[in-house]
Scaffold this active site. Structure first.
Site, PDB file in Angstrom:
ATOM      1  N   CYS A 257      70.244  66.731 -37.769  1.00 21.17           N
ATOM      2  CA  CYS A 257      70.592  67.043 -39.163  1.00 21.17           C
ATOM      3  C   CYS A 257      71.133  65.856 -39.956  1.00 21.17           C
ATOM      4  CB  CYS A 257      71.609  68.178 -39.179  1.00 21.17           C
ATOM      5  SG  CYS A 257      70.924  69.713 -38.550  1.00 21.17           S
TER       6      CYS A 257
HETATM    7  N1  LIG Z   1      69.894  72.091 -34.569  1.00 23.70           N
HETATM    8  C1  LIG Z   1      70.747  72.357 -35.528  1.00 23.70           C
HETATM    9  O1  LIG Z   1      71.939  72.302 -35.322  1.00 23.70           O
HETATM   10  C2  LIG Z   1      70.267  72.775 -36.913  1.00 23.70           C
HETATM   11  C3  LIG Z   1      71.213  73.293 -37.799  1.00 23.70           C
HETATM   12  C4  LIG Z   1      70.798  73.693 -39.051  1.00 23.70           C
HETATM   13  C5  LIG Z   1      69.463  73.536 -39.425  1.00 23.70           C
HETATM   14  N2  LIG Z   1      68.562  73.000 -38.554  1.00 23.70           N
HETATM   15  C6  LIG Z   1      67.164  72.898 -39.012  1.00 23.70           C
HETATM   16  O2  LIG Z   1      66.411  73.930 -38.395  1.00 23.70           O
HETATM   17  C7  LIG Z   1      65.086  73.498 -38.132  1.00 23.70           C
HETATM   18  C8  LIG Z   1      64.776  73.649 -36.645  1.00 23.70           C
HETATM   19  O3  LIG Z   1      65.653  72.812 -35.920  1.00 23.70           O
HETATM   20  P1  LIG Z   1      65.980  73.055 -34.381  1.00 23.70           P
HETATM   21  O4  LIG Z   1      67.184  72.241 -34.113  1.00 23.70           O
HETATM   22  O5  LIG Z   1      65.968  74.485 -34.057  1.00 23.70           O
HETATM   23  O6  LIG Z   1      64.704  72.348 -33.721  1.00 23.70           O
HETATM   24  P2  LIG Z   1      64.300  72.406 -32.150  1.00 23.70           P
HETATM   25  O7  LIG Z   1      63.532  71.163 -31.906  1.00 23.70           O
HETATM   26  O8  LIG Z   1      65.474  72.717 -31.313  1.00 23.70           O
HETATM   27  O9  LIG Z   1      63.336  73.654 -32.077  1.00 23.70           O
HETATM   28  C9  LIG Z   1      62.133  73.726 -32.740  1.00 23.70           C
HETATM   29  C10 LIG Z   1      61.189  74.542 -31.882  1.00 23.70           C
HETATM   30  O10 LIG Z   1      60.017  74.721 -32.651  1.00 23.70           O
HETATM   31  C11 LIG Z   1      58.905  74.610 -31.791  1.00 23.70           C
HETATM   32  N3  LIG Z   1      57.757  74.317 -32.625  1.00 23.70           N
HETATM   33  C12 LIG Z   1      57.389  73.140 -33.184  1.00 23.70           C
HETATM   34  N4  LIG Z   1      56.286  73.318 -33.919  1.00 23.70           N
HETATM   35  C13 LIG Z   1      55.961  74.612 -33.833  1.00 23.70           C
HETATM   36  C14 LIG Z   1      54.929  75.406 -34.369  1.00 23.70           C
HETATM   37  N5  LIG Z   1      54.020  74.888 -35.185  1.00 23.70           N
HETATM   38  N6  LIG Z   1      54.870  76.704 -34.051  1.00 23.70           N
HETATM   39  C15 LIG Z   1      55.807  77.251 -33.225  1.00 23.70           C
HETATM   40  N7  LIG Z   1      56.814  76.557 -32.698  1.00 23.70           N
HETATM   41  C16 LIG Z   1      56.888  75.255 -33.000  1.00 23.70           C
HETATM   42  C17 LIG Z   1      59.285  73.552 -30.794  1.00 23.70           C
HETATM   43  O11 LIG Z   1      58.542  73.687 -29.593  1.00 23.70           O
HETATM   44  C18 LIG Z   1      60.766  73.861 -30.594  1.00 23.70           C
HETATM   45  O12 LIG Z   1      60.981  74.737 -29.518  1.00 23.70           O
HETATM   46  C19 LIG Z   1      65.019  72.063 -38.633  1.00 23.70           C
HETATM   47  O13 LIG Z   1      64.547  72.073 -39.956  1.00 23.70           O
HETATM   48  C20 LIG Z   1      66.476  71.621 -38.604  1.00 23.70           C
HETATM   49  O14 LIG Z   1      66.733  70.595 -39.541  1.00 23.70           O
HETATM   50  C21 LIG Z   1      68.945  72.635 -37.305  1.00 23.70           C
END
Ligand SMILES: NC(=O)c1ccc[n+]([C@@H]2O[C@H](COP(=O)([O-])OP(=O)(O)OC[C@H]3O[C@@H](n4cnc5c(N)ncnc54)[C@H](O)[C@@H]3O)[C@@H](O)[C@H]2O)c1
Length: 401
Positions: A257
Protein backbone atom coordinates in the site's frame (compact mmCIF):
# COMPACT_ATOMS: atom_id res chain seq x y z
CA UNK A 1 -27.36 -14.39 -1.14
CA UNK A 2 -24.38 -15.75 -3.03
CA UNK A 3 -21.25 -13.65 -3.19
CA UNK A 4 -18.16 -14.01 -5.38
CA UNK A 5 -14.92 -12.51 -4.16
CA UNK A 6 -12.34 -12.19 -6.92
CA UNK A 7 -8.85 -12.47 -5.45
CA UNK A 8 -8.27 -14.52 -2.29
CA UNK A 9 -5.28 -12.65 -0.90
CA UNK A 10 -4.98 -10.36 2.11
CA UNK A 11 -8.08 -8.38 1.25
CA UNK A 12 -10.27 -10.95 -0.51
CA UNK A 13 -9.76 -13.77 1.99
CA UNK A 14 -10.31 -11.43 4.92
CA UNK A 15 -13.65 -10.33 3.42
CA UNK A 16 -14.52 -13.97 2.66
CA UNK A 17 -13.95 -14.91 6.29
CA UNK A 18 -16.31 -12.18 7.53
CA UNK A 19 -18.91 -12.60 4.76
CA UNK A 20 -18.94 -16.40 5.23
CA UNK A 21 -20.76 -15.92 8.52
CA UNK A 22 -23.85 -14.74 6.61
CA UNK A 23 -23.49 -15.38 2.88
CA UNK A 24 -22.54 -18.20 0.54
CA UNK A 25 -19.08 -17.19 -0.59
CA UNK A 26 -17.24 -18.27 -3.73
CA UNK A 27 -13.58 -17.28 -3.47
CA UNK A 28 -12.34 -16.94 -7.05
CA UNK A 29 -8.58 -16.85 -7.49
CA UNK A 30 -6.47 -17.69 -10.52
CA UNK A 31 -3.77 -19.29 -8.40
CA UNK A 32 -4.57 -23.02 -8.29
CA UNK A 33 -2.19 -23.66 -5.40
CA UNK A 34 -3.92 -21.07 -3.19
CA UNK A 35 -7.34 -22.41 -4.20
CA UNK A 36 -6.36 -26.00 -3.32
CA UNK A 37 -4.96 -24.89 0.01
CA UNK A 38 -8.09 -22.86 0.84
CA UNK A 39 -10.40 -25.74 -0.09
CA UNK A 40 -8.45 -27.97 2.27
CA UNK A 41 -9.23 -25.45 5.03
CA UNK A 42 -5.82 -23.82 5.30
CA UNK A 43 -5.56 -20.03 5.41
CA UNK A 44 -2.47 -18.40 3.92
CA UNK A 45 -3.19 -14.97 5.40
CA UNK A 46 -2.35 -13.65 8.86
CA UNK A 47 -5.53 -12.64 10.64
CA UNK A 48 -7.68 -15.24 8.87
CA UNK A 49 -7.85 -18.33 11.06
CA UNK A 50 -7.91 -21.70 9.29
CA UNK A 51 -10.55 -22.78 11.83
CA UNK A 52 -12.93 -20.07 10.55
CA UNK A 53 -12.40 -21.20 6.97
CA UNK A 54 -13.00 -24.81 7.98
CA UNK A 55 -16.24 -23.81 9.73
CA UNK A 56 -17.61 -22.12 6.59
CA UNK A 57 -16.49 -24.99 4.36
CA UNK A 58 -18.22 -27.50 6.63
CA UNK A 59 -21.39 -25.40 6.65
CA UNK A 60 -21.28 -25.30 2.82
CA UNK A 61 -20.80 -21.54 2.84
CA UNK A 62 -17.30 -21.26 1.39
CA UNK A 63 -15.62 -22.68 -1.66
CA UNK A 64 -12.54 -21.49 -3.50
CA UNK A 65 -12.30 -21.91 -7.25
CA UNK A 66 -10.30 -21.06 -10.37
CA UNK A 67 -13.28 -21.75 -12.56
CA UNK A 68 -15.22 -18.74 -13.86
CA UNK A 69 -18.39 -20.78 -14.35
CA UNK A 70 -18.64 -21.16 -10.53
CA UNK A 71 -19.46 -17.47 -10.20
CA UNK A 72 -22.15 -17.36 -12.89
CA UNK A 73 -25.10 -17.50 -10.45
CA UNK A 74 -23.88 -15.04 -7.78
CA UNK A 75 -25.77 -11.91 -6.71
CA UNK A 76 -22.80 -9.78 -5.79
CA UNK A 77 -19.12 -9.63 -6.81
CA UNK A 78 -16.28 -8.05 -4.87
CA UNK A 79 -13.06 -7.28 -6.75
CA UNK A 80 -9.97 -7.64 -4.54
CA UNK A 81 -7.05 -8.11 -6.92
CA UNK A 82 -3.60 -6.48 -6.86
CA UNK A 83 -3.09 -2.95 -8.17
CA UNK A 84 0.71 -2.68 -8.41
CA UNK A 85 2.94 -0.34 -10.40
CA UNK A 86 4.41 -1.08 -13.81
CA UNK A 87 8.20 -1.21 -14.24
CA UNK A 88 8.18 2.52 -15.03
CA UNK A 89 6.13 3.12 -11.84
CA UNK A 90 2.76 3.82 -13.47
CA UNK A 91 -0.59 2.41 -12.21
CA UNK A 92 -0.95 -1.15 -13.46
CA UNK A 93 -4.61 -2.09 -13.92
CA UNK A 94 -3.99 -5.39 -15.72
CA UNK A 95 -5.26 -7.45 -12.75
CA UNK A 96 -8.40 -5.30 -12.52
CA UNK A 97 -8.84 -5.78 -16.25
CA UNK A 98 -8.56 -9.57 -15.87
CA UNK A 99 -11.13 -9.51 -13.04
CA UNK A 100 -13.48 -7.48 -15.28
CA UNK A 101 -13.04 -10.09 -17.99
CA UNK A 102 -13.92 -12.89 -15.55
CA UNK A 103 -17.11 -11.01 -14.60
CA UNK A 104 -17.97 -10.16 -18.21
CA UNK A 105 -17.38 -13.69 -19.45
CA UNK A 106 -19.36 -15.44 -16.72
CA UNK A 107 -22.10 -13.29 -15.24
CA UNK A 108 -25.14 -12.92 -17.47
CA UNK A 109 -27.67 -11.49 -14.98
CA UNK A 110 -27.54 -8.08 -13.26
CA UNK A 111 -25.44 -8.11 -10.08
CA UNK A 112 -23.81 -5.58 -7.77
CA UNK A 113 -20.08 -5.21 -8.51
CA UNK A 114 -18.06 -3.67 -5.66
CA UNK A 115 -14.44 -2.74 -6.13
CA UNK A 116 -12.21 -3.02 -3.03
CA UNK A 117 -8.90 -2.82 -4.88
CA UNK A 118 -7.09 0.46 -4.37
CA UNK A 119 -6.90 2.66 -7.44
CA UNK A 120 -7.09 6.25 -8.62
CA UNK A 121 -10.30 8.31 -8.64
CA UNK A 122 -12.37 7.46 -11.69
CA UNK A 123 -11.37 3.78 -11.85
CA UNK A 124 -14.86 2.47 -11.09
CA UNK A 125 -16.68 4.84 -13.43
CA UNK A 126 -14.23 5.12 -16.31
CA UNK A 127 -12.44 1.81 -16.21
CA UNK A 128 -14.24 -1.02 -14.41
CA UNK A 129 -17.77 -0.40 -15.70
CA UNK A 130 -16.74 0.07 -19.35
CA UNK A 131 -14.38 -2.95 -19.18
CA UNK A 132 -17.07 -5.28 -17.80
CA UNK A 133 -19.53 -4.01 -20.41
CA UNK A 134 -16.96 -4.56 -23.12
CA UNK A 135 -16.24 -8.12 -22.00
CA UNK A 136 -19.90 -9.08 -21.44
CA UNK A 137 -21.22 -11.23 -24.21
CA UNK A 138 -24.82 -10.30 -23.38
CA UNK A 139 -26.32 -6.88 -22.67
CA UNK A 140 -26.52 -6.70 -18.90
CA UNK A 141 -26.89 -3.66 -16.61
CA UNK A 142 -24.91 -4.28 -13.42
CA UNK A 143 -24.83 -1.98 -10.41
CA UNK A 144 -21.41 -0.59 -9.49
CA UNK A 145 -19.96 0.62 -6.20
CA UNK A 146 -16.64 1.19 -4.47
CA UNK A 147 -15.70 0.42 -0.90
CA UNK A 148 -11.96 0.79 -0.41
CA UNK A 149 -10.36 -1.72 1.91
CA UNK A 150 -8.64 -0.60 5.11
CA UNK A 151 -7.49 -3.97 6.45
CA UNK A 152 -4.16 -3.87 8.30
CA UNK A 153 -2.89 -7.47 8.24
CA UNK A 154 -1.63 -8.72 11.58
CA UNK A 155 -3.52 -6.05 13.54
CA UNK A 156 -5.57 -7.23 16.50
CA UNK A 157 -7.54 -4.16 17.60
CA UNK A 158 -9.13 -3.10 14.29
CA UNK A 159 -10.81 -5.46 11.84
CA UNK A 160 -13.64 -5.58 9.30
CA UNK A 161 -16.22 -5.21 12.04
CA UNK A 162 -14.99 -2.15 13.88
CA UNK A 163 -13.09 -0.24 11.17
CA UNK A 164 -15.33 2.42 9.59
CA UNK A 165 -15.81 1.67 5.90
CA UNK A 166 -16.32 4.24 3.14
CA UNK A 167 -18.63 3.45 0.25
CA UNK A 168 -20.36 5.04 -2.73
CA UNK A 169 -22.29 3.67 -5.67
CA UNK A 170 -22.54 4.94 -9.20
CA UNK A 171 -26.31 5.04 -8.57
CA UNK A 172 -28.47 5.36 -5.45
CA UNK A 173 -29.57 1.74 -5.80
CA UNK A 174 -25.94 0.60 -5.93
CA UNK A 175 -25.16 2.61 -2.76
CA UNK A 176 -28.14 1.16 -0.93
CA UNK A 177 -27.28 -2.42 -1.85
CA UNK A 178 -23.64 -1.87 -0.89
CA UNK A 179 -24.75 -0.56 2.50
CA UNK A 180 -27.01 -3.59 2.93
CA UNK A 181 -24.14 -6.00 2.16
CA UNK A 182 -21.47 -4.52 4.41
CA UNK A 183 -23.84 -3.70 7.27
CA UNK A 184 -24.09 -7.45 7.92
CA UNK A 185 -20.47 -7.56 9.11
CA UNK A 186 -19.30 -3.95 9.53
CA UNK A 187 -20.59 -1.68 12.33
CA UNK A 188 -19.74 1.70 10.86
CA UNK A 189 -20.47 2.52 7.23
CA UNK A 190 -19.76 5.99 5.89
CA UNK A 191 -21.39 6.95 2.63
CA UNK A 192 -19.68 9.59 0.50
CA UNK A 193 -21.16 11.52 -2.41
CA UNK A 194 -19.33 9.78 -5.26
CA UNK A 195 -17.03 6.80 -5.94
CA UNK A 196 -14.29 9.29 -6.79
CA UNK A 197 -14.35 10.71 -3.23
CA UNK A 198 -14.02 7.21 -1.75
CA UNK A 199 -11.22 6.31 -4.17
CA UNK A 200 -9.35 9.57 -3.46
CA UNK A 201 -9.84 9.26 0.33
CA UNK A 202 -8.22 5.82 0.32
CA UNK A 203 -5.22 7.11 -1.62
CA UNK A 204 -4.91 10.15 0.62
CA UNK A 205 -4.96 8.01 3.79
CA UNK A 206 -1.89 6.13 2.58
CA UNK A 207 -0.26 9.25 1.15
CA UNK A 208 -0.62 10.91 4.58
CA UNK A 209 1.34 8.03 6.08
CA UNK A 210 3.91 7.96 3.29
CA UNK A 211 4.66 11.69 3.63
CA UNK A 212 4.83 11.59 7.44
CA UNK A 213 7.10 8.54 7.37
CA UNK A 214 9.38 10.36 4.91
CA UNK A 215 9.37 13.41 7.20
CA UNK A 216 10.40 11.38 10.23
CA UNK A 217 13.00 9.51 8.15
CA UNK A 218 14.53 12.85 7.21
CA UNK A 219 14.24 13.99 10.82
CA UNK A 220 16.19 10.91 11.94
CA UNK A 221 19.04 12.04 9.70
CA UNK A 222 18.86 15.56 11.16
CA UNK A 223 18.88 14.38 14.79
CA UNK A 224 21.80 12.05 14.05
CA UNK A 225 23.75 14.96 12.53
CA UNK A 226 22.94 16.98 15.67
CA UNK A 227 24.01 14.15 17.97
CA UNK A 228 20.63 13.73 19.70
CA UNK A 229 18.27 10.76 19.92
CA UNK A 230 15.45 10.78 17.39
CA UNK A 231 13.28 8.60 19.66
CA UNK A 232 13.72 10.79 22.72
CA UNK A 233 12.96 13.86 20.59
CA UNK A 234 9.84 12.25 19.11
CA UNK A 235 8.64 11.17 22.55
CA UNK A 236 9.19 14.72 23.77
CA UNK A 237 7.18 16.17 20.86
CA UNK A 238 4.50 13.56 21.45
CA UNK A 239 3.76 14.96 24.92
CA UNK A 240 1.81 17.70 23.10
CA UNK A 241 -1.78 16.50 23.43
CA UNK A 242 -3.01 17.97 20.13
CA UNK A 243 -1.72 18.76 16.62
CA UNK A 244 1.01 16.11 16.64
CA UNK A 245 1.00 12.49 15.54
CA UNK A 246 4.04 10.32 16.17
CA UNK A 247 5.61 8.38 13.29
CA UNK A 248 8.86 6.48 13.72
CA UNK A 249 11.85 6.17 11.38
CA UNK A 250 12.76 2.99 9.52
CA UNK A 251 14.91 1.60 6.72
CA UNK A 252 12.10 2.52 4.31
CA UNK A 253 8.45 1.70 3.74
CA UNK A 254 7.18 -1.60 2.43
CA UNK A 255 4.01 -3.50 1.74
CA UNK A 256 1.52 -3.34 -1.05
CA UNK A 257 0.00 0.00 0.00
CA UNK A 258 2.19 2.84 1.24
CA UNK A 259 5.01 2.65 -1.32
CA UNK A 260 2.48 2.13 -4.14
CA UNK A 261 -0.84 3.93 -3.56
CA UNK A 262 0.56 7.49 -3.38
CA UNK A 263 2.06 6.95 -6.83
CA UNK A 264 -1.48 6.26 -8.11
CA UNK A 265 -2.48 9.65 -6.69
CA UNK A 266 0.59 11.36 -8.16
CA UNK A 267 -0.08 9.83 -11.58
CA UNK A 268 -3.67 11.02 -11.69
CA UNK A 269 -2.69 14.45 -10.30
CA UNK A 270 -0.07 14.98 -12.96
CA UNK A 271 -2.42 13.76 -15.67
CA UNK A 272 -4.77 16.55 -14.60
CA UNK A 273 -1.98 19.16 -14.43
CA UNK A 274 -1.96 19.30 -10.61
CA UNK A 275 1.27 19.11 -8.53
CA UNK A 276 2.32 15.98 -6.64
CA UNK A 277 5.62 17.29 -5.29
CA UNK A 278 5.21 16.03 -1.72
CA UNK A 279 4.30 12.56 -2.91
CA UNK A 280 7.23 12.29 -5.31
CA UNK A 281 9.73 13.66 -2.77
CA UNK A 282 8.41 11.50 0.07
CA UNK A 283 8.78 8.44 -2.10
CA UNK A 284 12.40 9.35 -2.88
CA UNK A 285 13.26 10.02 0.79
CA UNK A 286 11.80 6.66 1.84
CA UNK A 287 13.60 4.79 -0.95
CA UNK A 288 16.90 6.53 -0.05
CA UNK A 289 16.69 5.43 3.62
CA UNK A 290 18.16 2.03 2.76
CA UNK A 291 21.26 3.72 1.38
CA UNK A 292 21.47 6.02 4.41
CA UNK A 293 21.37 2.98 6.72
CA UNK A 294 24.09 1.16 4.78
CA UNK A 295 26.21 4.35 4.66
CA UNK A 296 25.98 4.63 8.46
CA UNK A 297 26.90 0.97 8.93
CA UNK A 298 29.82 1.30 6.53
CA UNK A 299 31.12 4.44 8.24
CA UNK A 300 30.98 2.67 11.63
CA UNK A 301 32.91 -0.30 10.24
CA UNK A 302 36.15 1.22 8.99
CA UNK A 303 34.63 2.67 5.79
CA UNK A 304 34.38 -0.63 3.92
CA UNK A 305 31.98 -3.57 3.89
CA UNK A 306 34.06 -5.62 1.46
CA UNK A 307 34.09 -9.28 2.54
CA UNK A 308 32.27 -8.61 5.82
CA UNK A 309 29.48 -11.00 6.74
CA UNK A 310 26.29 -9.04 7.28
CA UNK A 311 23.11 -10.54 8.69
CA UNK A 312 19.90 -8.65 7.88
CA UNK A 313 17.48 -9.38 10.69
CA UNK A 314 13.82 -9.33 9.60
CA UNK A 315 13.03 -9.12 5.89
CA UNK A 316 9.22 -8.90 6.10
CA UNK A 317 7.99 -5.38 5.43
CA UNK A 318 6.57 -5.10 8.96
CA UNK A 319 6.59 -7.07 12.21
CA UNK A 320 4.70 -10.34 12.66
CA UNK A 321 3.70 -10.87 9.02
CA UNK A 322 5.36 -12.97 6.30
CA UNK A 323 4.69 -10.35 3.61
CA UNK A 324 7.84 -9.23 1.77
CA UNK A 325 6.21 -7.06 -0.91
CA UNK A 326 8.25 -3.87 -1.45
CA UNK A 327 10.19 -4.61 1.75
CA UNK A 328 12.96 -2.15 2.62
CA UNK A 329 15.18 -5.19 3.30
CA UNK A 330 15.43 -5.73 -0.45
CA UNK A 331 17.19 -2.40 -1.05
CA UNK A 332 19.32 -2.73 2.10
CA UNK A 333 20.58 -6.11 0.86
CA UNK A 334 21.17 -4.73 -2.64
CA UNK A 335 23.31 -1.85 -1.31
CA UNK A 336 25.25 -4.23 0.95
CA UNK A 337 25.98 -6.69 -1.88
CA UNK A 338 26.99 -3.86 -4.22
CA UNK A 339 29.58 -2.90 -1.60
CA UNK A 340 31.05 -6.39 -1.42
CA UNK A 341 29.40 -7.58 1.81
CA UNK A 342 28.54 -11.26 2.19
CA UNK A 343 24.88 -11.01 3.06
CA UNK A 344 22.52 -13.49 4.66
CA UNK A 345 19.21 -12.80 6.38
CA UNK A 346 17.28 -14.12 9.34
CA UNK A 347 13.49 -14.20 9.33
CA UNK A 348 11.74 -17.35 10.42
CA UNK A 349 8.33 -15.80 9.84
CA UNK A 350 9.21 -15.40 6.14
CA UNK A 351 11.23 -18.65 5.95
CA UNK A 352 12.27 -18.60 2.29
CA UNK A 353 12.58 -15.64 -0.06
CA UNK A 354 14.14 -15.23 -3.51
CA UNK A 355 15.27 -18.86 -3.34
CA UNK A 356 17.22 -18.21 -0.11
CA UNK A 357 16.37 -19.51 3.36
CA UNK A 358 16.44 -17.82 6.73
CA UNK A 359 19.97 -18.06 8.22
CA UNK A 360 20.72 -18.67 11.92
CA UNK A 361 20.68 -15.61 14.14
CA UNK A 362 24.39 -15.77 14.94
CA UNK A 363 27.95 -15.61 13.72
CA UNK A 364 27.91 -12.45 11.58
CA UNK A 365 30.38 -9.55 11.65
CA UNK A 366 27.49 -7.09 11.40
CA UNK A 367 23.75 -7.38 12.00
CA UNK A 368 21.26 -4.84 10.65
CA UNK A 369 17.76 -5.04 12.10
CA UNK A 370 15.21 -4.04 9.47
CA UNK A 371 12.11 -5.64 11.02
CA UNK A 372 11.71 -7.05 14.50
CA UNK A 373 9.07 -9.72 14.88
CA UNK A 374 7.71 -10.25 18.41
CA UNK A 375 8.95 -13.85 18.26
CA UNK A 376 12.58 -12.72 17.94
CA UNK A 377 14.27 -12.04 21.23
CA UNK A 378 16.21 -8.74 21.44
CA UNK A 379 18.99 -10.39 23.46
CA UNK A 380 19.59 -12.95 20.70
CA UNK A 381 19.81 -10.15 18.16
CA UNK A 382 22.38 -8.31 20.28
CA UNK A 383 24.39 -11.54 20.57
CA UNK A 384 24.24 -12.29 16.83
CA UNK A 385 27.15 -9.98 15.87
CA UNK A 386 29.75 -7.76 17.54
CA UNK A 387 28.21 -4.76 15.74
CA UNK A 388 24.42 -4.36 15.55
CA UNK A 389 22.61 -1.51 13.79
CA UNK A 390 18.93 -1.19 14.65
CA UNK A 391 16.50 0.62 12.33
CA UNK A 392 13.44 -0.22 14.44
CA UNK A 393 14.13 1.56 17.73
CA UNK A 394 13.31 -1.65 19.59
CA UNK A 395 16.80 -2.89 20.53
CA UNK A 396 18.44 -1.13 23.44
CA UNK A 397 22.17 -0.48 23.76
CA UNK A 398 23.16 -0.83 20.10
CA UNK A 399 23.81 1.59 17.26
CA UNK A 400 20.80 2.66 15.24
CA UNK A 401 18.73 5.39 13.64
N1 LIG B 1 -2.86 -5.96 1.84
C1 LIG B 1 -3.39 -4.91 2.42
O1 LIG B 1 -3.13 -4.65 3.57
C2 LIG B 1 -4.37 -4.01 1.68
C3 LIG B 1 -5.09 -3.08 2.43
C4 LIG B 1 -6.00 -2.26 1.78
C5 LIG B 1 -6.15 -2.35 0.39
N2 LIG B 1 -5.41 -3.25 -0.32
C6 LIG B 1 -5.65 -3.31 -1.78
O2 LIG B 1 -6.43 -4.46 -2.06
C7 LIG B 1 -6.08 -5.01 -3.32
C8 LIG B 1 -5.66 -6.47 -3.15
O3 LIG B 1 -4.52 -6.51 -2.32
P1 LIG B 1 -4.09 -7.82 -1.52
O4 LIG B 1 -3.12 -7.36 -0.52
O5 LIG B 1 -5.27 -8.59 -1.11
O6 LIG B 1 -3.33 -8.61 -2.69
P2 LIG B 1 -2.80 -10.14 -2.60
O7 LIG B 1 -1.66 -10.21 -3.54
O8 LIG B 1 -2.63 -10.57 -1.20
O9 LIG B 1 -4.02 -10.97 -3.19
C9 LIG B 1 -4.48 -10.84 -4.48
C10 LIG B 1 -4.98 -12.19 -4.92
O10 LIG B 1 -5.58 -11.99 -6.19
C11 LIG B 1 -5.26 -13.10 -7.00
N3 LIG B 1 -5.44 -12.67 -8.37
C12 LIG B 1 -4.63 -11.92 -9.15
N4 LIG B 1 -5.20 -11.73 -10.34
C13 LIG B 1 -6.38 -12.35 -10.32
C14 LIG B 1 -7.43 -12.51 -11.25
N5 LIG B 1 -7.38 -11.95 -12.44
N6 LIG B 1 -8.50 -13.25 -10.91
C15 LIG B 1 -8.57 -13.82 -9.67
N7 LIG B 1 -7.62 -13.70 -8.75
C16 LIG B 1 -6.54 -12.97 -9.07
C17 LIG B 1 -3.86 -13.48 -6.61
O11 LIG B 1 -3.59 -14.83 -6.93
C18 LIG B 1 -3.90 -13.24 -5.11
O12 LIG B 1 -4.25 -14.40 -4.40
C19 LIG B 1 -4.97 -4.11 -3.86
O13 LIG B 1 -5.56 -3.13 -4.67
C20 LIG B 1 -4.40 -3.48 -2.60
O14 LIG B 1 -3.81 -2.22 -2.87
C21 LIG B 1 -4.55 -4.09 0.30
Amino acid sequence: MKVAIIGQGYVGLTISAFAGEIFDVIGFDNNQKIVNQLNSGLSHIEGVESSVLQKWIKAGRYKATTSGSDISDVDLVVIAVPTPLTKDRRPDLTYIDAACRTIGDNIKKPVLVINESTSFPGTLRNYIKPAIERYSTTMVEHLYAISPERVDPGRGDYNQKNTPRLYAGLTTEASEKTQEFYSKFCDNLVEVSSPEVAEAAKLFENTFRQVNIALVNEFAQITNALGISVYETLDAANTKPYGFMKFTPSAGVGGHCIPVDPTYLAAVAEEHGAPATFIRRANDVNLEMSKYVVDRVQADNGGSLQGKSVLVVGVAYKPNVADVRETAAELVIEHLRNRGAVVSWHDEVVGTWHGESSAPLSGADIAIVVTKHDSVDAKSIVASAPYVFDTTGKIKGVKGL
